[in-house]
Scaffold this active site. Structure first.
Site, mmCIF file in Angstrom:
data_model
loop_
_atom_site.group_PDB
_atom_site.id
_atom_site.type_symbol
_atom_site.label_atom_id
_atom_site.label_comp_id
_atom_site.label_asym_id
_atom_site.label_seq_id
_atom_site.Cartn_x
_atom_site.Cartn_y
_atom_site.Cartn_z
ATOM 1 N N GLY A 12 -66.056 28.019 81.245
ATOM 2 C CA GLY A 12 -65.469 27.262 82.350
ATOM 3 C C GLY A 12 -66.464 26.670 83.333
ATOM 4 O O GLY A 12 -66.154 26.507 84.512
ATOM 5 N N THR A 13 -67.665 26.303 82.847
ATOM 6 C CA THR A 13 -68.605 25.666 83.785
ATOM 7 C C THR A 13 -68.109 24.276 84.189
ATOM 8 O O THR A 13 -68.350 23.845 85.317
ATOM 9 C CB THR A 13 -70.038 25.561 83.197
ATOM 10 N N ASN A 14 -67.418 23.591 83.290
ATOM 11 C CA ASN A 14 -66.830 22.297 83.675
ATOM 12 C C ASN A 14 -65.721 22.502 84.698
ATOM 13 O O ASN A 14 -65.601 21.724 85.645
ATOM 14 C CB ASN A 14 -66.305 21.552 82.439
ATOM 15 N N ILE A 91 -56.531 22.254 68.888
ATOM 16 C CA ILE A 91 -56.016 20.911 68.624
ATOM 17 C C ILE A 91 -54.582 20.894 69.125
ATOM 18 O O ILE A 91 -53.831 21.846 68.888
ATOM 19 C CB ILE A 91 -56.097 20.619 67.119
ATOM 20 N N ASN A 106 -60.182 14.716 77.698
ATOM 21 C CA ASN A 106 -61.006 15.778 77.111
ATOM 22 C C ASN A 106 -62.472 15.440 77.333
ATOM 23 O O ASN A 106 -62.847 14.269 77.363
ATOM 24 C CB ASN A 106 -60.733 15.839 75.598
ATOM 25 N N HIS A 108 -66.126 15.880 75.567
ATOM 26 C CA HIS A 108 -66.721 16.217 74.278
ATOM 27 C C HIS A 108 -68.244 16.104 74.389
ATOM 28 O O HIS A 108 -68.754 15.107 74.908
ATOM 29 C CB HIS A 108 -66.206 15.265 73.190
HETATM 30 C C1 GRF Z 1 -68.511 21.901 76.819
HETATM 31 O O1 GRF Z 1 -69.725 21.627 76.161
HETATM 32 C C2 GRF Z 1 -67.467 20.877 76.458
HETATM 33 O O2 GRF Z 1 -67.962 19.587 76.255
HETATM 34 C C3 GRF Z 1 -66.943 21.420 75.160
HETATM 35 O O3 GRF Z 1 -66.901 22.814 75.339
HETATM 36 C C4 GRF Z 1 -67.883 23.189 76.311
HETATM 37 C C5 GRF Z 1 -67.187 23.947 77.381
HETATM 38 O O4 GRF Z 1 -68.066 24.503 78.313
HETATM 39 N N1 GRF Z 1 -65.683 20.825 74.808
HETATM 40 P P1 GRF Z 1 -67.514 25.209 79.634
HETATM 41 O O5 GRF Z 1 -66.450 26.210 79.193
HETATM 42 O O6 GRF Z 1 -66.934 24.152 80.521
HETATM 43 O O7 GRF Z 1 -68.702 25.878 80.215
#
Ligand code: GRF
Length: 200
Positions: A12-14, A91, A106, A108
């Site tokens: 969950g860093t994003n 998916i 999403n 990617h």
């Molecule tokens: C990221 O590299 C994203 O692009 C991919 O999965 C990873 C998730 O990282 N779909 P995080 O859980 O947000 O750290």
């Protein structure tokens, strides 16, 4: 203000980057709910720390339709305008997509259409590419095939390892995803066929 949901499966860093952008006033939206299909996803801890409602909705050994029904029940409860898949390793079905048409995005970790699938960083690096990066796109019924909102480049350096390339790439993702959400929330995205126009 638009209500957004973030779906995760892992670290969950994003998600954290979205939380930080909102807290700093750089992104104006209501992060209404976080949903994980993995009980041990650290993203759930991040959500709780930020006092965002967080749900674990198990997907293991559960029919896809049933799992998605549970997810969409939560999304409806929070009146979600935008669903953000941020490391959500599942998916989703055309039925789900139909319910949130052009409202699911999403991130990617590769420059699509190269290297779709689960290991964008590894596939880019091991192919010997000189550049990688990330793509934020709308979700359609294919695997990583929807119209592209933002792409950011991550050049691969001579002395990079997969780890160093990925580490830098994640930092780039953490800028790209909030940027795309911001554009969506400001109603600046217009899909014209495969092309996403960004309105001034
Ligand atoms: C990221 O590299 C994203 O692009 C991919 O999965 C990873 C998730 O990282 N779909 P995080 O859980 O947000 O750290």
């Amino acid at each position: 203000m638009k209500n957004i949901a973030v779906l995760i499966s892992g670290n969950g860093t994003n998600l954290q980057s979205i939380i930080d952008h909102i807290e700093k006033g750089k992104l104006k939206c209501n992060l209404a709910v976080v949903i994980s299909n993995k009980a041990d996803a650290y993203g759930l801890v991040r959500a709780k720390k930020a006092k965002i409602p967080a749900y674990f909705i198990d997907s293991k050994d559960i029919p896809r339709e049933e799992h998605e029904k549970r997810v969409t029940e939560v999304l409806k409860k929070y009146n979600i305008d935008l669903v953000v898949l941020a490391g959500y390793m599942r998916i989703i079905t055309p039925h789900f997509i139909g319910q949130y048409k052009n409202r699911i995005i999403n991130i990617h970790p590769a420059i699509l259409p190269a290297f779709p699938g689960t290991d964008g960083y590894g596939d880019t690096f091991n192919y010997g590419c000189k550049v990688g990066g990330c793509t934020v796109h709308f979700v359609d019924s294919g695997v990583d095939t929807g119209p592209i909102i933002i792409q950011k480049i991550n050049p691969i350096k001579e002395n990079d390892t997969l780890e160093s390339f990925k580490k830098r790439g994640l930092k780039i993702e953490h800028q790209a995803l909030p940027e795309a959400i911001k554009l969506f929330c400001a109603d600046k995205l217009k899909i014209e066929g495969r092309r996403v126009k960004i309105k001034k």
